[in-house]
Design a protein around this motif. Structure first.
Motif, short mmCIF file in Angstrom:
data_model
loop_
_atom_site.label_atom_id
_atom_site.label_comp_id
_atom_site.label_asym_id
_atom_site.label_seq_id
_atom_site.Cartn_x
_atom_site.Cartn_y
_atom_site.Cartn_z
N ASP A 66 41.30 35.43 44.64
CA ASP A 66 40.72 36.78 44.62
C ASP A 66 40.45 37.23 43.18
N LYS A 80 29.32 46.78 42.31
CA LYS A 80 29.71 46.88 43.73
C LYS A 80 30.56 45.69 44.14
N ALA A 81 30.14 44.47 43.77
CA ALA A 81 30.91 43.28 44.11
C ALA A 81 32.27 43.29 43.43
N GLU A 84 34.52 45.69 45.38
CA GLU A 84 34.97 45.05 46.62
C GLU A 84 36.02 43.98 46.33
N LYS A 87 39.34 45.64 45.56
CA LYS A 87 40.01 46.11 46.77
C LYS A 87 40.64 44.95 47.54
N LYS A 88 39.92 43.83 47.60
CA LYS A 88 40.45 42.66 48.30
C LYS A 88 41.70 42.12 47.59
N GLY A 124 38.61 48.99 42.07
CA GLY A 124 37.92 49.29 43.32
C GLY A 124 37.23 50.63 43.38
N LYS A 125 37.49 51.51 42.39
CA LYS A 125 36.92 52.85 42.47
C LYS A 125 36.35 53.38 41.16
#
Length: 196
Positions: A66, A80-81, A84, A87-88, A124-125
């Motif tokens: 990850d 964006k990727a 994501e 978050k993963k 993630g944000k």
């Protein structure tokens, strides 16, 4: 005459520093910097010195997978990727089990994983600039985790001197692909260590 020597020496020093800095900025790879890989095995901490197996917990390999996906998104400057992937990675870290490690290792890993979760969550944000800043701290946590858990694969610790005070990252390849600058300075960096 002495003033002339001082001025000439100063100009030569400034030119050298400028050319060194520009070698990363122009996107050209300095072959001498990337071919002189320092082959260093990651020294185990006192808490890992008695480990028989190279990897006690396959979940650490999932964390690394990850992490690599996140690094690649930053290399591509894909906000964006990267969000994501952050978050993963956060989810993977939250499910990381410590029970296969010694009490001392568990104590070390708790702090490391907590730090990694915090920075993954922020990646993630946030925007690309902040994602890269959090990635720098996340990298420290993941590198410390690998020092305890070990890894099945050879990793290369790479370093870019142009990012703040310098930014490090882990890669599965010797080839430099800079997550701190992406296409702006894709090849800026050197391999500092081989970890296996």
């Amino acid at each position: 005459m002495n003033n002339l020597r001082v001025t000439t020496t100063t100009l030569m020093a400034m030119a050298f520093v400028g050319l060194t800095a520009m070698s990363c900025k122009d996107g050209k790879e300095d072959s001498s910097a990337t071919t002189e890989t320092e082959m260093i095995k990651l020294e185990p901490s006192a808490s890992t010195a008695n480990n028989e197996s190279k990897v006690q917990n396959p979940e650490s390999e999932k964390v690394l997978a990850d992490y690599m996906a996140l690094k690649d998104a930053l290399v591509e400057t894909d906000e964006k990727a990267a969000a994501e992937a952050g978050k993963k990675l956060e989810t993977t870290l939250k499910s990381f089990k410590l029970d296969s490690y010694s009490a001392e290792q568990q104590e070390e890993l708790k702090g490391i994983v907590a730090s990694a979760i915090e920075h993954s969550e922020n990646i993630g944000k946030t925007d690309m600039e902040q994602q890269r800043a959090h990635f720098q701290k996340l990298n420290d946590a993941v590198t410390n985790m690998v020092a305890i858990t070990g890894t099945e694969n050879t990793l290369y610790q790479q370093f870019c001197p142009m990012y703040g005070e310098g930014g490090a990252w882990l890669s599965t390849e010797k080839n430099i692909r800079n997550p701190y600058f992406g296409s702006k300075m894709m090849k800026c960096g050197v391999v500092q260590k081989e970890i296996n």
